[in-house]
Design an enzyme around this catalytic site. Structure first.
Site, short mmCIF file in Angstrom:
data_model
loop_
_atom_site.label_atom_id
_atom_site.label_comp_id
_atom_site.label_asym_id
_atom_site.label_seq_id
_atom_site.Cartn_x
_atom_site.Cartn_y
_atom_site.Cartn_z
N ASP A 126 0.88 -1.28 0.02
CA ASP A 126 0.00 -0.11 0.04
C ASP A 126 0.92 1.34 -0.01
O ASP A 126 1.16 1.70 1.01
CB ASP A 126 -1.08 -0.04 1.20
CG ASP A 126 -1.95 1.17 1.35
OD1 ASP A 126 -2.10 1.84 0.07
OD2 ASP A 126 -2.42 1.32 2.17
N GLU A 127 1.16 1.60 -1.27
CA GLU A 127 2.41 2.77 -1.32
C GLU A 127 3.44 2.15 -0.66
O GLU A 127 4.05 3.25 0.23
CB GLU A 127 1.56 3.93 -0.89
CG GLU A 127 0.49 4.57 -1.79
CD GLU A 127 0.05 5.87 -1.48
OE1 GLU A 127 -0.12 6.69 -2.15
OE2 GLU A 127 -0.26 6.06 -0.18
N PRO A 128 4.00 1.43 -0.82
CA PRO A 128 5.54 0.88 -0.14
C PRO A 128 6.55 2.01 0.01
O PRO A 128 7.50 1.98 0.61
CB PRO A 128 5.87 -0.35 -0.30
CG PRO A 128 5.16 -0.52 -1.62
CD PRO A 128 4.00 0.43 -1.71
N PHE A 129 6.65 2.75 -1.25
CA PHE A 129 7.82 3.73 -1.63
C PHE A 129 7.60 5.07 -1.17
O PHE A 129 8.18 5.91 -1.60
CB PHE A 129 8.10 3.66 -3.41
CG PHE A 129 8.37 2.07 -3.64
CD1 PHE A 129 9.38 1.46 -3.43
CD2 PHE A 129 7.71 1.52 -4.88
CE1 PHE A 129 9.64 0.38 -3.65
CE2 PHE A 129 7.79 0.31 -5.15
CZ PHE A 129 8.98 -0.34 -4.64
N GLU A 209 -0.47 5.92 -7.45
CA GLU A 209 -1.40 6.72 -6.52
C GLU A 209 -1.30 8.06 -6.73
O GLU A 209 -0.24 8.44 -6.14
CB GLU A 209 -1.34 5.94 -5.40
CG GLU A 209 -1.03 4.35 -4.90
CD GLU A 209 -2.41 3.49 -4.95
OE1 GLU A 209 -3.04 3.55 -6.02
OE2 GLU A 209 -2.71 3.16 -3.72
#
Length: 488
Positions: A126-129, A209
């Protein structure tokens, strides 16, 4: 309670204006438009209500689940809705470290539903970056995605279900906001090269995202019209290209970053794009409606972007279906107010999510708690009320009291009553949750003022609130057992 209490009147499309809107209605939403369905709510609307009361009546063609919810997947069984199943960041490490853990996750959350649910993608992370995450999740993203892919192949599902990784816009955007200057952040370059190779080898698209409201807050030199798809007399110039909206500029910034990395032809999915309705200045239903209408109309034209004319993103997911009062507020309190619908399934504004020009249908037969609210007792000494106010807000949701929020004008002691009531409703109206050292008072008179609605909670089972947490806990336990037995 009255069924329309949580259904704000449409102040921006009343009476004749609504008829005019329908007469010049925008084109139907493209089939490639879907909605996000999150579960970070203290009192989630039952999954069956969401599917049968919101998704199907409003003809939503596809939905992205924030996590693997057995309730949601069971409710979606037998429908034609295409589904993306999310994998939370907390599961990346165990899934990356153990093929058996990945196989167990796929079995429990994909294989058992594959015959009855149209699962289209598995979104790993879930938007790990996110820049704020640093290197916390980076080492585990690609290995976790690879293990999920192996498990899908073993289950003979890899030809039907693709693996994607949701990447935040700050993975590639730059301070200048000119698409031609964009590139992936140096700290993610190595991991991104591995991810892009993985996606290419598996014919998977790149999922980005977008958070237009956060971008709007951060770039004061860009007008609100730029974000709302309004005609601009002075579009943003980038060489020979001109951009009159944030969405196209963001997509082309990603196209530029992909091109510089050697993957110029990769398909793109927009996993998130929306506008909040509360919790900050310019977060209102009227502006959110303007953004959503502009976005859906823009996508329906299939005009693409200056760098990819006639080639729009293959799918775009509106953010989001329902408000979530437990979402992380690191970016701002507005994050809890992105829903097209309130937490109890009542439309906040018009948006074309598949139903075309018709008004949105609200969730029917919502099971509310009794019509009782907790307010401050003005007959008591209030000199020490600040500590009770802090307790209520720290354990509840006071984001509507933020500057620009729907309840920001309450003043004292109305703001304290709002906090007390939110805490009281989140604790299922238990009598002791309206104590606050004797300062609370239970009333049957609705204390809502104008657009500031004092929440009235819905009944929800413990199982509905806890099943996601338990599923994650079970997988983490499995990982630890496997690690202890040296079979990871």
């Amino acid at each position: 309670m009255p069924s329309n209490r949580r259904r704000p009147p449409p102040p921006f499309v009343p009476g004749l204006l609504l008829l005019l809107l329908l007469a010049v209605a925008p084109p139907p939403a493209a089939s490639a438009v879907g909605v996000n369905w999150g579960f970070a709510s203290s009192h989630p609307l039952p999954a069956a209500h969401v599917v049968r009361g919101l998704l199907l009546p409003n003809s939503v063609p596809r939905v992205r689940l924030a996590a693997a919810s057995s309730d949601a997947l069971s409710a979606l069984a037998g429908t034609s809705v295409s589904v993306t199943v999310g994998v939370p960041d907390a599961l990346l490490r165990p899934l990356a470290s153990s093929t058996k853990a990945a196989a167990a996750w796929v079995h429990d959350n994909v294989t058992r539903y594959a015959s009855s649910v149209r699962i289209e993608y598995i979104a790993v992370g879930d938007e790990p970056f996110l820049l704020s995450h640093g290197q916390r999740f980076q080492p585990f993203v690609v290995p976790a995605a690879a293990n999920i892919k192996k498990a899908l192949s073993a289950a003979k599902l890899s030809s039907k279900i693709k693996v994607v990784v949701p990447c935040s816009a700050d993975t590639y955007q730059n301070a200048s906001m000119l698409p031609s200057k964009a590139s992936f952040r140096p700290d993610v370059n190595k991991t991104m090269a591995e991810l892009l190779s993985f996606l290419t080898n598996n014919s998977s698209p790149f999922m980005v995202e977008l958070n237009p409201f956060l971008s709007f807050q951060q770039h004061k030199n860009l007008s609100l019209d730029y974000y709302l798809f309004q005609l601009m007399s002075h579009p943003v110039k980038d060489g020979e290209n001109k951009y009159d909206n944030y969405f196209d500029a963001s997509i082309d910034a990603l196209v530029t970053a992909l091109t510089k990395a050697g993957f110029s032809d990769m398909d793109i999915i927009v996993g998130r794009a929306g506008w909040p309705t509360d919790g900050a200045v310019n977060a209102t239903p009227a502006i959110a409606q303007s953004f959503m209408t502009g976005l859906v109309n823009h996508l329906a034209k299939k005009s693409g972007t200056p760098l990819r004319p006639k080639v729009p993103p293959i799918e775009t997911y509106l953010f989001s279906l329902l408000d979530e009062d437990q979402r992380n507020t690191a970016s701002g309190g507005y994050e809890r107010h992105h829903g097209i619908f309130t937490f109890d399934g009542q439309a906040k504004y018009y948006a074309n999510i598949g139903q075309g020009p018709k008004p949105l249908k609200n969730a029917p037969d919502v099971d509310y708690l009794p019509s009782k609210w907790c307010v401050i007792d003005n007959n008591k000494e209030l000199t020490n009320v600040s500590s009770s106010f802090s307790v209520a807000c720290s354990n509840g949701d006071c984001t509507a009291l933020s500057p620009g929020g729907s309840c920001s004008g309450l003043g004292f002691p109305g703001n304290v009553s709002y906090a007390f009531n939110n805490y009281y409703q989140q604790h299922d109206q238990s009598e002791d949750s309206c104590n606050f050292s004797g300062l609370g008072l239970i009333t049957t008179v609705d204390p809502s003022v104008d657009n500031c609605l004092f929440t009235l909670s819905i009944r929800t089972s413990a199982a509905a609130s806890l099943h996601l947490t338990l599923a994650m806990f079970q997988l983490l336990v499995l990982f630890m057992v496997l690690h202890f037995l040296f079979i990871v």
